[in-house]
Design a protein around this motif. Sequence first.
Motif, PDB file in Angstrom:
ATOM      1  N   MET A 186      -4.460  -9.206   6.090  1.00 47.27           N
ATOM      2  CA  MET A 186      -5.047  -8.459   4.937  1.00 47.27           C
ATOM      3  C   MET A 186      -4.722  -6.984   4.879  1.00 47.27           C
ATOM      4  SD  MET A 186      -8.142  -6.760   3.970  1.00 47.27           S
ATOM      5  CE  MET A 186      -9.288  -6.914   5.337  1.00 47.27           C
ATOM      6  N   MET A 187      -5.003  -6.516   6.220  1.00 48.07           N
ATOM      7  CA  MET A 187      -4.890  -4.646   6.168  1.00 48.07           C
ATOM      8  C   MET A 187      -3.331  -4.595   5.955  1.00 48.07           C
ATOM      9  SD  MET A 187      -7.690  -3.744   6.162  1.00 48.07           S
ATOM     10  CE  MET A 187      -7.355  -2.030   6.669  1.00 48.07           C
ATOM     11  N   THR A 188      -2.331  -5.037   6.388  1.00 46.89           N
ATOM     12  CA  THR A 188      -1.055  -4.800   6.302  1.00 46.89           C
ATOM     13  C   THR A 188      -0.464  -4.211   5.022  1.00 46.89           C
ATOM     14  OG1 THR A 188      -0.930  -5.684   8.602  1.00 46.89           O
ATOM     15  CG2 THR A 188       1.380  -5.071   7.112  1.00 46.89           C
ATOM     16  N   PRO A 189      -0.325  -5.256   4.053  1.00 49.97           N
ATOM     17  CA  PRO A 189       0.214  -4.774   2.868  1.00 49.97           C
ATOM     18  C   PRO A 189      -0.576  -3.661   2.052  1.00 49.97           C
ATOM     19  CG  PRO A 189      -1.023  -6.863   2.674  1.00 49.97           C
ATOM     20  CD  PRO A 189      -0.991  -6.489   4.315  1.00 49.97           C
ATOM     21  N   ARG A 190      -1.954  -3.763   2.270  1.00 52.44           N
ATOM     22  CA  ARG A 190      -2.892  -2.904   1.593  1.00 52.44           C
ATOM     23  C   ARG A 190      -2.483  -1.151   2.089  1.00 52.44           C
ATOM     24  NH1 ARG A 190      -4.802  -7.426   1.312  1.00 52.44           N
ATOM     25  NH2 ARG A 190      -6.060  -8.063  -0.541  1.00 52.44           N
ATOM     26  N   LEU A 191      -2.421  -1.312   3.382  1.00 54.15           N
ATOM     27  CA  LEU A 191      -2.097   0.295   3.996  1.00 54.15           C
ATOM     28  C   LEU A 191      -0.636   0.422   3.693  1.00 54.15           C
ATOM     29  CD1 LEU A 191      -3.240  -0.389   7.565  1.00 54.15           C
ATOM     30  CD2 LEU A 191      -4.344   1.082   6.008  1.00 54.15           C
ATOM     31  N   THR A 192       0.391  -0.440   3.430  1.00 51.90           N
ATOM     32  CA  THR A 192       1.611  -0.195   3.110  1.00 51.90           C
ATOM     33  C   THR A 192       1.575   0.230   1.572  1.00 51.90           C
ATOM     34  OG1 THR A 192       2.666  -1.956   4.390  1.00 51.90           O
ATOM     35  CG2 THR A 192       3.939  -1.247   2.616  1.00 51.90           C
ATOM     36  N   LEU A 193       1.007  -0.178   0.628  1.00 47.98           N
ATOM     37  CA  LEU A 193       0.892   0.355  -0.765  1.00 47.98           C
ATOM     38  C   LEU A 193       0.143   1.693  -0.691  1.00 47.98           C
ATOM     39  CD1 LEU A 193       0.109  -2.708  -2.618  1.00 47.98           C
ATOM     40  CD2 LEU A 193       2.221  -1.809  -2.477  1.00 47.98           C
ATOM     41  N   LEU A 194      -1.162   1.995   0.074  1.00 45.39           N
ATOM     42  CA  LEU A 194      -1.610   3.008   0.149  1.00 45.39           C
ATOM     43  C   LEU A 194      -0.735   4.339   0.391  1.00 45.39           C
ATOM     44  CD1 LEU A 194      -5.194   1.688   1.595  1.00 45.39           C
ATOM     45  CD2 LEU A 194      -4.740   2.792  -0.616  1.00 45.39           C
ATOM     46  N   ARG A 195       0.124   4.069   1.517  1.00 46.84           N
ATOM     47  CA  ARG A 195       0.807   5.129   1.973  1.00 46.84           C
ATOM     48  C   ARG A 195       1.936   5.362   0.874  1.00 46.84           C
ATOM     49  NH1 ARG A 195       5.843   6.434   3.662  1.00 46.84           N
ATOM     50  NH2 ARG A 195       5.868   7.902   5.353  1.00 46.84           N
ATOM     51  N   GLU A 196       2.303   4.435  -0.019  1.00 49.31           N
ATOM     52  CA  GLU A 196       3.180   4.721  -1.243  1.00 49.31           C
ATOM     53  C   GLU A 196       2.362   5.743  -2.305  1.00 49.31           C
ATOM     54  OE1 GLU A 196       6.087   2.268  -3.067  1.00 49.31           O
ATOM     55  OE2 GLU A 196       5.644   0.779  -1.615  1.00 49.31           O
ATOM     56  N   LEU A 197       1.162   5.523  -2.272  1.00 55.88           N
ATOM     57  CA  LEU A 197       0.252   6.163  -3.550  1.00 55.88           C
ATOM     58  C   LEU A 197      -0.086   7.858  -2.715  1.00 55.88           C
ATOM     59  CD1 LEU A 197      -1.972   3.176  -4.529  1.00 55.88           C
ATOM     60  CD2 LEU A 197      -0.508   4.724  -5.792  1.00 55.88           C
ATOM     61  N   LEU A 198      -0.092   7.756  -1.453  1.00 56.90           N
ATOM     62  CA  LEU A 198      -0.609   9.286  -0.847  1.00 56.90           C
ATOM     63  C   LEU A 198       0.543  10.119  -1.321  1.00 56.90           C
ATOM     64  CD1 LEU A 198      -2.832  10.015   0.850  1.00 56.90           C
ATOM     65  CD2 LEU A 198      -1.483   9.578   2.893  1.00 56.90           C
TER      66      LEU A 198
END
Length: 509
Positions: free
Chosen positions: A93-105
Motif C-alpha cells: 500500500m505504501m510503495t506506490p503512494r510514496l513513489t507518486l509523492l516523490r514525483e509531486l515533491l
Amino acid sequence: MPTLDWLNRTEALTIADKTPYRVLEPVADYGDNSGENHADNLLIQGDNLDALKALLPFYRGRVKCIFIDPPYNTKSAFEHYDDNLEHSQWLSMMTPRLTLLRELLAEDGSIWVTIDDNEGHYLKVLMDEVFGRRNFVANVVWQKKYAVASDAKGFSDFHDHLFVYTKNGLFERNLLPRSDKQDSLYKHDDNDGNGPWRTDNLSVKTYSENYDYPLVNPKTGKEYWPPKGRCWYTSRDKMALLLANNGIYFGKDGLGAPQLKRYLARVQSGVVPSTWWTHEDAGHNDESRKESKVLFTTEDPFSTPKPERLLQRILYIATNPNDLILDSFLGSGTTAAVAHKMGRRWIGIEMGEHAVTHCIPRLQKVVTGEQGGISPAVNWQGGGGFRFMRLGEPMFTAEGSIHPAVRFNTLASFVWMQETGRASSGPWTVPLLGMHEGCAIYLLFNGILGDKRPASGNVLTNEVLAAIDRLCPHEGPKLIYGEACRLGAARLAAAGVTFKHIPYDVKAR
C-alpha cells in the motif's frame, strides 16, 4: 543498497505506473479562494493513490512540503481506516503512494512521515529505496504522551517517529523561533550596553595544537589550560581581544575558572531544530483529542489525531508563507487547517464520507476564524477559502479513447506535462499551450476554435491552420495535437508542423 523483499513486491513497484489518470471534478467552493494565496487550496475526496496520480499533470515538482500520517498497522480497529493490514499488504500500500509523492515533491522540498515502531524500521528502509538513502535528513522522535500507561504490557509507549527526506538534497530548513524559556537563560547583565548574557564553555573537543595554550586571569595572573584532550575554541589573538573587552567570566569574585560570556544580542535569531521533540514543544495526543472535541459535535472518528502544534512546528521548519503543502492521509483535516492558518497553500486528500462530514466543516470553521489550536499563537482571524473536488472518470475509456467527461483544460494539462515534463501553467482560452525549447505546442480539442463539429475545429485542416496562425502565430516549429489531420506531409513540413493524434499519442495513461 539493501532493499526490502515481501510478497507482491514486484507488483507493488508497478502499481503507480499502472494507476489510470482520473479527472478531478469540482464540487463546491467555500469561502473566498480567488486570491493567489488560496487558489490551490483543494480538498479532494477519493482514494489517495488515484488522487495523487490525478494531481501529477498539475502539481508535479511543485509541492514544498508533504506530511502524511498513514495507518500505523497496529492491529487495532479504525472505523474509517483499515489499520489491520498484514505487513506485506501494508508495504504494498505504501510503495506506490510514496513513489507518486516523490514525483509531486519540489526539488527543494521535504517529506515528513509519522509512524510508530510497528512498521517504522521497515518504512525507513522503504523510504531509503524510494527517495535515496543520501536524501535522508532526520528521524525526529516526538513525545506523543506525557503520562505512563499503568496498564501497559512491557514498556509504556511514549513516542512516534517522524522520518524526514528530501527529493535531491536541496532542503533548507528554517530555524525555530527562540522561546521565552531559552531567552531567560541569559540572566546576567553588566549594564555596559551589551545586554544580557550567560556563561558558556570556552573549550571544544575538536583538538588543535594551535588552540592549546594557557589562558591567564588578568586579576590573579593564574594560568588555565583546556581540559585534557580539548582545546580553546578560538585563537590566542581573539582570546586576548575577549579578555580586553570583558568577554571572559572568572566567577563573581573573579577567582574562578574562565567561562565565555555568550551575549543574547549576538546569538542567531532562531534555534536549530533537534531530533527530540517533547510534548511541550509540539503537543501531545491528549491535546489533539481535546482539540477534536471542540471542533466536532460528534465523536472524531480518528482515535489519534495529530495536535495542531506538531504540524505548526513541521511547517515552520520546512516551509515559508505561500508554499504548497500536501497531505494525502488528511484524516480529520489538521494539516490543511494549520497550513491555512499559517498562510500556506494546501492540498488534502481523504476517502470516505467523513471528508464531507468532518473535513469540510472543520475547514469552514478555519475560514470563518475559529480560535482553537494554534489560532491565538499565529493571530488567526479567518479568511481565504478552498475548493472541494471528487475523483471522476479515468482520462481514457476501456477502448483507449478520451473519456467524454474530459474537457479542454484537463487534456491540455496532460499534454503539456507529457511534452515538457513540467506541471501546467493553464487555464487556456486559445489552442496555444505554450512554448517549449523554441517549439509552440497547440491542442485542438472540444471545439477550442469555436467550432464544436468533430470534423472541423478538432481536425487539422488548411482553414484550422490559418485560424491558428491568426489567433496565436509562431514563426518557428509547431507541435499540434488533434483528432485527425487532413494535410499531407509536404504541407506539414512547409508549415513547420509536427502533428500528433489524440488519443494515440497522448501517453498520460
